[in-house]
Scaffold this motif. Structure first.
Motif, PDB file in Angstrom:
ATOM      1  N   UNK A 117      -7.330  -3.361   5.770  1.00  0.00           N
ATOM      2  CA  UNK A 117      -7.769  -3.170   7.155  1.00  0.00           C
ATOM      3  C   UNK A 117      -7.319  -4.305   8.074  1.00  0.00           C
ATOM      4  N   UNK A 118      -6.244  -4.972   7.689  1.00  0.00           N
ATOM      5  CA  UNK A 118      -5.726  -6.070   8.521  1.00  0.00           C
ATOM      6  C   UNK A 118      -5.053  -5.506   9.774  1.00  0.00           C
ATOM      7  N   UNK A 119      -4.853  -6.360  10.747  1.00  0.00           N
ATOM      8  CA  UNK A 119      -4.145  -5.975  11.973  1.00  0.00           C
ATOM      9  C   UNK A 119      -2.635  -6.017  11.729  1.00  0.00           C
ATOM     10  N   UNK A 120      -2.214  -6.932  10.899  1.00  0.00           N
ATOM     11  CA  UNK A 120      -0.801  -7.033  10.498  1.00  0.00           C
ATOM     12  C   UNK A 120      -0.748  -7.770   9.172  1.00  0.00           C
ATOM     13  N   UNK A 121       0.314  -7.524   8.410  1.00  0.00           N
ATOM     14  CA  UNK A 121       0.469  -8.226   7.137  1.00  0.00           C
ATOM     15  C   UNK A 121       1.879  -8.815   7.027  1.00  0.00           C
ATOM     16  N   UNK A 122       1.983  -9.912   6.289  1.00  0.00           N
ATOM     17  CA  UNK A 122       3.263 -10.586   6.057  1.00  0.00           C
ATOM     18  C   UNK A 122       3.373 -10.858   4.559  1.00  0.00           C
ATOM     19  N   UNK A 123       4.502 -10.491   4.000  1.00  0.00           N
ATOM     20  CA  UNK A 123       4.773 -10.789   2.599  1.00  0.00           C
ATOM     21  C   UNK A 123       5.721 -11.997   2.588  1.00  0.00           C
ATOM     22  N   UNK A 124       5.254 -13.110   2.064  1.00  0.00           N
ATOM     23  CA  UNK A 124       5.970 -14.386   2.247  1.00  0.00           C
ATOM     24  C   UNK A 124       6.218 -15.097   0.921  1.00  0.00           C
ATOM     25  N   UNK A 125       7.135 -16.051   0.973  1.00  0.00           N
ATOM     26  CA  UNK A 125       7.263 -17.016  -0.133  1.00  0.00           C
ATOM     27  C   UNK A 125       7.183 -18.421   0.456  1.00  0.00           C
ATOM     28  N   UNK A 126       6.715 -19.337  -0.352  1.00  0.00           N
ATOM     29  CA  UNK A 126       6.541 -20.720   0.136  1.00  0.00           C
ATOM     30  C   UNK A 126       7.903 -21.405   0.173  1.00  0.00           C
ATOM     31  N   UNK A 127       8.238 -21.935   1.332  1.00  0.00           N
ATOM     32  CA  UNK A 127       9.550 -22.582   1.504  1.00  0.00           C
ATOM     33  C   UNK A 127       9.448 -24.103   1.449  1.00  0.00           C
ATOM     34  N   UNK A 128       8.368 -24.632   2.011  1.00  0.00           N
ATOM     35  CA  UNK A 128       8.250 -26.093   2.080  1.00  0.00           C
ATOM     36  C   UNK A 128       6.793 -26.494   2.241  1.00  0.00           C
ATOM     37  N   UNK A 129       6.441 -27.630   1.690  1.00  0.00           N
ATOM     38  CA  UNK A 129       5.111 -28.216   1.906  1.00  0.00           C
ATOM     39  C   UNK A 129       5.310 -29.566   2.575  1.00  0.00           C
ATOM     40  N   UNK A 130       4.672 -29.746   3.710  1.00  0.00           N
ATOM     41  CA  UNK A 130       4.849 -30.979   4.476  1.00  0.00           C
ATOM     42  C   UNK A 130       3.501 -31.695   4.553  1.00  0.00           C
ATOM     43  N   UNK A 131       3.438 -32.862   3.968  1.00  0.00           N
ATOM     44  CA  UNK A 131       2.192 -33.639   4.018  1.00  0.00           C
ATOM     45  C   UNK A 131       1.874 -34.023   5.451  1.00  0.00           C
ATOM     46  N   UNK A 132       0.645 -33.809   5.866  1.00  0.00           N
ATOM     47  CA  UNK A 132       0.252 -34.117   7.247  1.00  0.00           C
ATOM     48  C   UNK A 132      -1.192 -34.584   7.247  1.00  0.00           C
ATOM     49  N   UNK A 133      -1.377 -35.892   7.038  1.00  0.00           N
ATOM     50  CA  UNK A 133      -2.731 -36.442   7.036  1.00  0.00           C
ATOM     51  C   UNK A 133      -3.570 -35.827   5.938  1.00  0.00           C
ATOM     52  N   UNK A 144       8.722  -9.492   4.468  1.00  0.00           N
ATOM     53  CA  UNK A 144       8.377  -8.155   4.951  1.00  0.00           C
ATOM     54  C   UNK A 144       7.155  -8.244   5.836  1.00  0.00           C
ATOM     55  N   UNK A 145       7.109  -7.398   6.849  1.00  0.00           N
ATOM     56  CA  UNK A 145       5.898  -7.341   7.670  1.00  0.00           C
ATOM     57  C   UNK A 145       5.386  -5.902   7.664  1.00  0.00           C
ATOM     58  N   UNK A 146       4.104  -5.759   7.870  1.00  0.00           N
ATOM     59  CA  UNK A 146       3.511  -4.426   7.909  1.00  0.00           C
ATOM     60  C   UNK A 146       2.357  -4.395   8.880  1.00  0.00           C
ATOM     61  N   UNK A 147       1.963  -3.195   9.223  1.00  0.00           N
ATOM     62  CA  UNK A 147       0.792  -3.026  10.076  1.00  0.00           C
ATOM     63  C   UNK A 147      -0.352  -2.548   9.209  1.00  0.00           C
ATOM     64  N   UNK A 148      -1.530  -3.023   9.472  1.00  0.00           N
ATOM     65  CA  UNK A 148      -2.692  -2.548   8.716  1.00  0.00           C
ATOM     66  C   UNK A 148      -3.434  -1.496   9.505  1.00  0.00           C
ATOM     67  N   UNK A 149      -4.605  -1.144   9.011  1.00  0.00           N
ATOM     68  CA  UNK A 149      -5.421  -0.135   9.704  1.00  0.00           C
ATOM     69  C   UNK A 149      -6.201  -0.753  10.860  1.00  0.00           C
ATOM     70  N   UNK A 150      -6.333  -2.077  10.847  1.00  0.00           N
ATOM     71  CA  UNK A 150      -7.122  -2.745  11.892  1.00  0.00           C
ATOM     72  C   UNK A 150      -6.408  -2.696  13.232  1.00  0.00           C
ATOM     73  N   UNK A 151      -7.199  -2.635  14.297  1.00  0.00           N
ATOM     74  CA  UNK A 151      -6.598  -2.533  15.627  1.00  0.00           C
ATOM     75  C   UNK A 151      -6.667  -3.863  16.373  1.00  0.00           C
ATOM     76  N   UNK A 152      -7.883  -4.418  16.467  1.00  0.00           N
ATOM     77  CA  UNK A 152      -8.071  -5.646  17.247  1.00  0.00           C
ATOM     78  C   UNK A 152      -8.292  -6.840  16.315  1.00  0.00           C
TER      79      UNK A 152
END
Ligand SMILES: Cc1cc2nc3c(=O)[nH]c(=O)nc-3n(C[C@H](O)[C@H](O)[C@H](O)COP(=O)(O)O)c2cc1C
Length: 202
Positions: A117-133, A144-152
């Protein structure tokens, strides 16, 4: 370039948290199946980063007990939570063993966990980890991106959940350029198209 950090005696943590909380954001589920185990968190630090190549990011606390497992995922699912997901959000931020209980989701062939029921979905892979505090900025490549059933979308602001009142947005008042995309100042004959342009630029 790394800028040396400075500390101000007047900048206490409460003040900083309040200032950070003034910035509204959406909330995403960051989740994967790693060696058959569901793992993930709710995150409000998600942001889009680059179109070419397609990149997004989120930040995770260095004290996270989930990250050591989640970072082992081949693919990571990002689901933009919908406005009825306030309880789901708390669940995804709660005790690890209960995070996915009763949630409607699917696991892709690559191990991304995406909420139905997401508004949008992204299928990702981890490219980099940047230490920040006290956080790690996780840069993800989007496959890949997709649309879910959620509207708002669910909105997170000042430690509380809110809804987006789209009716209040007046694209005719968005002058100039946003994120490099031309936004029509309202002179077009087609208000519907103006609205669409503004959405693209957001
Ligand atoms: C609305 C909301 C937004 C959150 N955003 C983040 C975030 O951006 N980064 C983060 O590390 N934790 C965030 N959290 C906390 C995580 O969801 C989770 O509770 C935390 O990582 C502790 O669990 P862990 O030890 O399993 O990682 C957020 C929690 C809530 C409720």
């Amino acid at each position: 370039m790394t800028v040396p950090s400075t500390t101000s005696p007047t900048l206490d943590q409460r003040t900083l948290r309040d200032a950070f909380g003034a910035f509204p954001s959406g909330v995403v589920a960051v989740a994967a199946s790693v060696k058959g185990q569901l793992t993930g968190i709710a995150a409000s630090s998600f942001t889009s980063v680059s179109i070419e190549p397609p990149l997004v990011s989120f930040s995770i606390s260095t004290s996270s007990s989930t990250w050591p497992q989640l970072r082992e995922a081949d693919r990571v699912g990002i689901s933009v939570l919908a406005d009825h997901h306030d309880v789901v959000c708390r669940q995804l931020a709660g005790p690890r063993e209960e995070r996915f209980a009763g949630l409607p989701f699917k696991v892709t062939g690559n191990g991304s966990v995406l909420l139905d029921e997401a508004v949008a979905t992204y299928d990702c892979s981890i490219r980099e980890e940047i230490g920040a505090g006290d956080h790690v900025i996780v840069l993800l490549e989007v496959h890949e991106v997709g649309g879910g059933d959620g509207e708002h979308p669910l909105v997170f602001h000042r430690s509380a959940f809110a809804k987006l009142h789209r009716d209040d947005l007046d694209p005719a008042r968005l002058d100039g350029r946003i994120n490099g995309a031309e936004v029509d100042g309202g002179s077009s004959d087609s208000p519907a198209q103006d609205h669409h342009d503004a959405e693209d630029a957001a």
